[in-house]
Design an enzyme around this catalytic site. Structure first.
Site: not given
Ligand SMILES: *Cc1c(COP(=O)(O)O)cnc(C)c1O
Length: 333
Positions: A243, A33
């Site tokens: 800056y 994601k």
């Molecule tokens: C983002 C997510 C993960 C992954 O979590 P990590 O800590 O990066 O391994 C697993 N399950 C769900 C539902 C998530 O939203």
């Protein structure tokens, strides 16, 4: 120009360590994601396929479509499709949304076992299963998410216990063939003997898992950010850089400006207060696309361990990584 380099050897090494825990590559659902945690969705999908990963987890349908050809299984965490798709499973986060899914959609039901963020209440399991059937959806799995798997508290055990009650209940209602999963990275590394159908692994694969509840020293960060030089100038003692002129030279020296800044997704709060892994000191403010360092190299590494940046900026590596803009050039070694 700033550039992201991914180290494939380290990535594969991380996946070896993870597969050792899950006992099979097939049980790893790689979480891609948000542009693969800023690493680059297609690039990571390509490397994962080469390694032999068959499952992926994303946030949206459009992310799923981009990587559709790399995996045989894709789970979408938070989207509702226009029409069913052979490869893609959709998460049901709330009973009220069940009627919005088109008939024939493959779905996975999220159950709230303590996190109280998404998922149906355990008490509502039977009602949800009924509603899914009525809507004509194809239920393949039930899953849950841990709220503090990275801390050594009893909550991990409490959630596992509640989730096993969910499994028993679903079976007693005639759902014998469902798959079950609950583990994220931190949770997987707490198992002595992992026995679920799959684990949803994000941060561990990228080598930035930080958990006080397990050891995982051999995981290594795979992303480094570097920047190339725009210009070099000789400044004298007392001259000020950037800056607001917030940094005054304490001695005369050569200072170079690099094509890198907060528009790349790097935090400006580290202005005047950052030294690269190779010892190049940042001078003055981080600007939008320009930052000055006390060095002359054509190209410098800005960071190669997001955990260190996160510590300095008082945040978590997830935020540092996902902030990196999609427009940055990415390649793997
Ligand atoms: C983002 C997510 C993960 C992954 O979590 P990590 O800590 O990066 O391994 C697993 N399950 C769900 C539902 C998530 O939203």
């Amino acid at each position: 120009m700033s550039k992201i380099t991914l180290n494939k050897t380290k990535f594969f090494n991380n996946l070896d360590i993870i597969a050792d825990k899950t006992k099979s590559k097939d049980k790893i659902a790689l979480v891609l994601k948000d542009n693969a945690y800023g690493h680059g969705l297609e690039l990571v999908a390509q490397m994962a396929q080469e390694y032999g990963i068959t499952k992926a987890v994303v946030r949206t349908t459009s992310e799923a479509k981009i990587i559709e050809n790399f995996f045989t299984y894709i789970l979408v965490l938070a989207d509702i499709p226009q029409m069913p798709d052979e490869n893609i499973r959709y998460t049901i986060n709330d009973i009220a949304t069940i009627k919005k899914f088109p008939k024939g959609t493959k779905v996975e039901l999220k159950v709230d076992t303590l996190m109280h963020r998404n998922g149906i209440a355990i008490d509502a399991l039977e009602m949800a299963l009924e509603a899914i059937k009525e809507q004509g959806l194809l239920l393949e799995a039930i899953f849950t998410h841990h709220r503090s798997a990275d801390e050594l508290t009893s909550e991990w055990f409490v959630q596992n216990k509640l989730f096993s009650q969910v499994k028993v209940k679903a079976k007693s209602l005639g759902y014998e063939e469902l798959r079950y999963h609950s583990a994220n990275s931190a949770s997987l590394f707490r198992y002595g003997d992992f026995d679920e159908d799959m684990a949803r692994i994000g941060i561990a694969a990228y080598g930035c898992l930080e958990s006080s509840a397990s050891t995982q020293e051999d995981l290594q960060p795979i992303l480094s950010l570097s920047a190339s030089k725009n210009s070099t100038r000789e400044l004298t003692k007392g001259e000020r850089v950037g800056y607001g002129g917030s940094y005054a030279m304490s001695v005369g020296a050569k200072v170079s400006n690099y094509d890198f800044g907060y528009a790349d997704g790097f935090i400006r709060i580290l202005s005047n207060n950052y030294t690269t892994p190779n010892g190049q000191k940042l001078l003055g403010k981080i600007s939008m696309d320009n930052s000055s360092f006390l060095c002359e190299e054509e190209e410098i590494v800005i960071f190669n361990d997001a955990r260190e940046i996160a510590k300095q900026a008082q945040t978590i590596p997830y935020e540092i990584l996902t902030s990196l803009k999609a427009g940055i050039k990415r390649e793997f070694l």
